[in-house]
Design an enzyme around this catalytic site. Sequence first.
Site, short mmCIF file in Angstrom:
data_model
loop_
_atom_site.label_atom_id
_atom_site.label_comp_id
_atom_site.label_asym_id
_atom_site.label_seq_id
_atom_site.Cartn_x
_atom_site.Cartn_y
_atom_site.Cartn_z
N PHE A 173 -4.09 1.47 12.82
CA PHE A 173 -3.56 2.84 12.12
C PHE A 173 -4.28 2.95 10.61
CE2 PHE A 173 -1.35 5.96 10.00
CZ PHE A 173 -1.64 7.15 10.72
N LYS A 177 2.03 3.59 0.60
CA LYS A 177 3.31 3.85 0.83
C LYS A 177 4.47 3.18 -0.08
CE LYS A 177 3.28 4.27 5.98
NZ LYS A 177 1.92 4.32 6.43
N ASP A 203 -6.32 -2.91 4.77
CA ASP A 203 -5.55 -1.76 4.68
C ASP A 203 -4.22 -2.51 4.85
OD1 ASP A 203 -3.93 0.23 5.06
OD2 ASP A 203 -5.31 1.36 6.58
C1 LIG Z 1 0.78 5.13 6.68
C2 LIG Z 1 -0.44 4.32 6.90
C3 LIG Z 1 -1.84 4.99 6.56
C4 LIG Z 1 -1.78 6.39 6.06
O1 LIG Z 1 -1.10 6.63 4.93
P1 LIG Z 1 -0.82 8.19 4.50
O2 LIG Z 1 -0.13 7.99 3.24
O3 LIG Z 1 0.14 8.85 5.51
O4 LIG Z 1 -2.15 8.87 4.47
C5 LIG Z 1 -3.06 4.28 6.53
N1 LIG Z 1 -2.92 2.88 6.94
C6 LIG Z 1 -1.80 2.17 7.21
C7 LIG Z 1 -1.75 0.84 7.74
C8 LIG Z 1 -0.48 2.79 7.04
O5 LIG Z 1 0.51 2.41 7.71
#
Ligand SMILES: *Cc1c(COP(=O)(O)O)cnc(C)c1O
Length: 395
Positions: free
Chosen positions: A133, A247, A218
């Site tokens: 994700f 986050k 990520d």
């Molecule tokens: C939540 C998340 C995102 C997206 O972050 P947003 O602040 O909602 O754009 C991207 N990568 C990972 C692994 C995430 O958990």
Amino acid sequence: MTTQEIIAQEHEYIMQTYKRFPIVMTRGEGVRVWDNDGKCYLDFLAGIAVNALGYNHPIIRETIHKQADGLIHTSNLFYTQNQIELAKLMTEHSGMGRAFYCNSGAEANEGAFKLARKWGKGRFEILTALQSFHGRTLATITATGQTKYQDGFAPLMPGFRYVPFNDLEAVRQNIRPDTVAIMLEAVQGEGGIQVATPGYLEGVAALCHEHNILLLFDEVQAGMGRTGKLFAFQHFNVQPDIITTAKGLGAGFPIGMMLARREVADAFEFGNHASTFGGGEFVCGVALAFVNLLLHDGLLDHVVKMGEQLLSKLRGLQAKYPNAIADARGLGLMAGLQFRDAIPAADVGAALREHGLLTATAGGNVVRFVPPLVIQPADIEEAIAILDKTIGNLA
Ligand SMILES: *Cc1c(COP(=O)(O)O)cnc(C)c1O
């Protein structure tokens, strides 16, 4: 307004993209949050891995009050001090060279894709993992290896291809002349709390080196202390080229960051990338207070201890309810219980909320636990007791 009035007006005035729990939140303290009707919840969801210090943390409150008298925003046409201090701290503790500020995880990943393409001088393809994700913008839903986030939004962004997670051979076979980077989560969050298997990331790093491909992590969910290290990749023997995070970084405030090795970062020239709100003095001050606390107050060690306690108790539940629970796994305070197909994780979550415990779900029928990093042993005991009672009733 009453709970029912707020819910009815949300249905009327807000775009219906979120299927919310029927709860109106009003106040929080520590690792607990209260709804509009006075019900108290133990929070193992933490604003989806955002509220790293829980609610109303004294250091964050103090910082906000102090900063309220200073600058909120000036734009990146000027220099401001907090963004420099935070970038210095984050680069020093990650082995990176330079930082770029933005406001969310998706935006950080967008920046990473642009930087990789600019660095690639014509090479453009980015490999990502299935069940990954990476966000909800057009490029990041394309990078996300799950069709449920992409359906209805074609045409997707060209230049992305997927490989199964934890399959080194698949990476080797999918590297092509146009491939410029691979982006992975060291621990897949939304995909169902899947931890990279031993040797996988090291093998990917070796392939990247061999083919002159960038390694991107990520760390939007798994970073910022969530797994017991500043970044989840630091559990492995790898050095990435680009890291993205968001986050937990602002302990509740919206801030995102992309970090890169200096040689890679320097592919960006003046004017190549920008964000109006990125790196504001106020939000950077709050993030700086959090990161200082994370790195200098023993909080990472605390996360390791709490994570071990949580996972061992979750494994205990798995042993007790083998007909309900298929697996218990995690790293630090990023843990999941995978339920058997007959027991939907969403139903478990609803039953847990009834009993006063907030959790998130994740892919693969997983109940996800991402509590504030300041959680205490007694809070874990309490959560496990609620889980025990709830699963006992379901199984
Ligand atoms: C939540 C998340 C995102 C997206 O972050 P947003 O602040 O909602 O754009 C991207 N990568 C990972 C692994 C995430 O958990």
